[in-house]
Design an enzyme around this catalytic site. Structure first.
Site, PDB file in Angstrom:
ATOM      1  N   SER A 220       0.867  -1.171   0.000  1.00 20.19           N
ATOM      2  CA  SER A 220       0.000   0.000   0.000  1.00 20.19           C
ATOM      3  C   SER A 220       0.904   1.222   0.000  1.00 20.19           C
ATOM      4  CB  SER A 220      -0.862   0.004   1.272  1.00 20.19           C
ATOM      5  OG  SER A 220      -1.481   1.252   1.482  1.00 20.19           O
TER       6      SER A 220
ATOM      7  N   TYR B 288      -2.023  -1.286  10.390  1.00 19.53           N
ATOM      8  CA  TYR B 288      -2.054  -1.426   8.935  1.00 19.53           C
ATOM      9  C   TYR B 288      -0.762  -0.892   8.318  1.00 19.53           C
ATOM     10  CZ  TYR B 288      -3.791  -1.049   4.136  1.00 19.53           C
ATOM     11  OH  TYR B 288      -3.955  -1.179   2.777  1.00 19.53           O
TER      12      TYR B 288
END
Length: 173
Positions: free
Chosen positions: A71, A84
């Site tokens: 990401s 995350y």
């Protein structure tokens, strides 16, 4: 843990996309330790285990493409997403290390890293609930076959990802 079943069923695996993700959004001190660990287990170790399984079945002869999806949060942190962000940073570091190993080994196997920006998926709508991901086998009109771990939703075209990502080894796409 060699998965010969998929090889028997589909033939030689030429490409694997490792895309695993759940999120627990909130301030670091509000996220229970078990939830933090779960995000790391799914988002990082899911990619590690997928990569290991792919390497086992792509070994003879070693060739193909492994695409690990992280990401942009693996490169640029954001608040209220600490677990995350930590997991995606780990995916970035792991993949770059593996790229260097394969380069030094002069392996024909390509290892690529994709760091998408914001993609509208249920992961960010979860509001603290876990979003499940599935493993699936995909085919398209092209005779090449690929194994994809991820959602059935077309967040990005896997075919373009596979054929483009291997052309930029050592860099994040």
């Amino acid at each position: 843990m060699k998965d010969e079943g998929i090889v028997r069923h589909r033939g030689k695996i030429e490409a694997v996309i490792n895309n695993a993700g759940i999120a627990r959004l909130g301030s670091f001190d509000s996220i229970p330790s078990a939830d933090f660990q779960r995000v790391i287990a799914v988002n990082f170790f899911g990619v590690v285990h997928g990569t290991r399984a792919a390497l086992e079945v792509m070994r003879e002869p070693e060739s193909g493409t492994i695409v690990n999806v992280a990401s942009m949060n693996g490169k640029v942190p954001a608040p209220f997403m600490s677990s995350y962000v930590a997991a995606k940073h780990a995916v970035v570091g792991f993949t770059k290390s593996l790229q260097q190993e394969k380069k030094q080994q002069q392996s024909p196997l390509h290892v690529s890293l994709v760091c998408p920006g914001w993609v509208r998926t249920p992961i960010m709508d979860a509001r603290g609930r876990e979003v499940s991901w599935t493993t699936r086998t995909c085919d398209d009109a092209n005779p090449r076959r690929y194994w994809s771990a991820g959602r059935d939703e077309e967040a990005f075209p896997a075919k373009r990802l596979l054929y483009g990502a291997h052309r930029v080894p050592g860099h994040a796409v």
